[in-house]
Design an enzyme around this catalytic site. Sequence first.
Site, PDB file in Angstrom:
ATOM      1  N   ASP A 159       0.837  -1.205   0.000  1.00  0.00           N
ATOM      2  CA  ASP A 159       0.000   0.000   0.000  1.00  0.00           C
ATOM      3  C   ASP A 159       0.870   1.254   0.000  1.00  0.00           C
ATOM      4  O   ASP A 159       0.596   2.224   0.704  1.00  0.00           O
ATOM      5  CB  ASP A 159      -0.930  -0.026   1.222  1.00  0.00           C
ATOM      6  CG  ASP A 159      -2.124   0.912   1.081  1.00  0.00           C
ATOM      7  OD1 ASP A 159      -2.339   1.445  -0.027  1.00  0.00           O
ATOM      8  OD2 ASP A 159      -2.827   1.112   2.088  1.00  0.00           O
ATOM      9  N   ARG A 210      -0.094   9.043   0.666  1.00  0.00           N
ATOM     10  CA  ARG A 210      -0.882   9.156   1.902  1.00  0.00           C
ATOM     11  C   ARG A 210      -0.290   8.311   3.023  1.00  0.00           C
ATOM     12  O   ARG A 210      -0.591   8.535   4.200  1.00  0.00           O
ATOM     13  CB  ARG A 210      -2.340   8.747   1.648  1.00  0.00           C
ATOM     14  CG  ARG A 210      -2.488   7.294   1.246  1.00  0.00           C
ATOM     15  CD  ARG A 210      -3.898   6.849   0.939  1.00  0.00           C
ATOM     16  NE  ARG A 210      -3.854   5.511   0.365  1.00  0.00           N
ATOM     17  CZ  ARG A 210      -3.615   5.244  -0.911  1.00  0.00           C
ATOM     18  NH1 ARG A 210      -3.458   6.226  -1.771  1.00  0.00           N
ATOM     19  NH2 ARG A 210      -3.519   4.001  -1.357  1.00  0.00           N
ATOM     20  N   ASN A 211       0.557   7.333   2.671  1.00  0.00           N
ATOM     21  CA  ASN A 211       1.159   6.449   3.672  1.00  0.00           C
ATOM     22  C   ASN A 211       2.638   6.736   3.920  1.00  0.00           C
ATOM     23  O   ASN A 211       3.360   5.889   4.437  1.00  0.00           O
ATOM     24  CB  ASN A 211       0.967   4.989   3.266  1.00  0.00           C
ATOM     25  CG  ASN A 211      -0.495   4.583   3.369  1.00  0.00           C
ATOM     26  OD1 ASN A 211      -1.251   5.175   4.144  1.00  0.00           O
ATOM     27  ND2 ASN A 211      -0.897   3.593   2.588  1.00  0.00           N
ATOM     28  N   ASP A 214       2.157   2.943   7.771  1.00  0.00           N
ATOM     29  CA  ASP A 214       0.953   2.156   7.446  1.00  0.00           C
ATOM     30  C   ASP A 214       1.265   0.769   6.881  1.00  0.00           C
ATOM     31  O   ASP A 214       1.100   0.512   5.698  1.00  0.00           O
ATOM     32  CB  ASP A 214       0.043   2.928   6.497  1.00  0.00           C
ATOM     33  CG  ASP A 214      -0.749   3.954   7.271  1.00  0.00           C
ATOM     34  OD1 ASP A 214      -1.899   3.690   7.611  1.00  0.00           O
ATOM     35  OD2 ASP A 214      -0.174   5.020   7.587  1.00  0.00           O
TER      36      ASP A 214
END
Length: 302
Positions: free
Chosen positions: A163, A167-168, A181
Amino acid sequence: LKDNQESAKGSRPLHPGWEISRSSLKLGKILGKGQFGEVRMGELRKRGITQTVAVKTLKAFSQEKDKEDLIGELDILVTVGRHDNIISLVGACTVGGPLTLVVEYAPNGCLKDWLRNNRPTEMNRTDNRNNGILLPMEQLITFGIDIANGMTHLASMQCVHRDLAARNVLLGKDLTAKISDFGLSRDIYEESEYVTSTQSQLPIRWIAYESLFYQVYTTQSDVWSFGILMWEIMTMGKQPYGRMTGKELMELLPSGYRLEKPALCPQDVYEVMKSCWETLPENRPTFPELKATLDRIIQDHK
Ligand code: ADE
């Protein structure tokens, strides 16, 4: 659905060396919210010293799967160990209440927000046909180098992230990029790849070709996501493939369709991201190669 207030009671710590007593932790403001639960700022008191931390908890009533993901994230962080470009584990509260993960606090927040907040404004955009002000290109490439560095370590520990996206990624002091994350990360020590039986709800725009069509996840599928992440960086946080739907994307990728060069992206950086989107995983660069190439590019831009 299970009441997490009860579920952890009476059991033994999951990682005894990392167990933190709940009473030493004071929770502050919310940093982020997800369907799983929330991340709060916190103060941890250990031997008279107070440390600012980030605290991840599940909602009181959550899916068993979310709990498994959070336990998985803890296991991965324990395994991966310390690296400057990976968010580090401080500890966890795994007994006597809801499962709570305590990690390093990153004072500059998430990379995606930073990119969007630091877009050149109309005000400081000058009118030479060069399309406005120069972005701090060195800073943007440095994010890429940091992330390739962290991913090199992660890959060496036989871990696939699955992922990887802006955003991570979190930003420490001096804007050091830190991969975060790990809820969907997997240890691939035994098989060198991870095959899902169910199509997960992973965000399609970041997913590698072979993961989309055959549910196979390897370090080389993380390389594909890294290319998309470089594109996010060079567009200051735009949505990859814009308004295109996931279905449309899946129809276009097999014909060789890929993201275009962002307006302000140097050609050599675009060549790097494009190489991450080779259909065959073995034709993509490795993370150590990506780091070396970006190191060379930043020297050329200085
Ligand atoms: N948001 C989510 N996790 C965070 C962290 N570790 N530091 C700062 N902001 C965050």
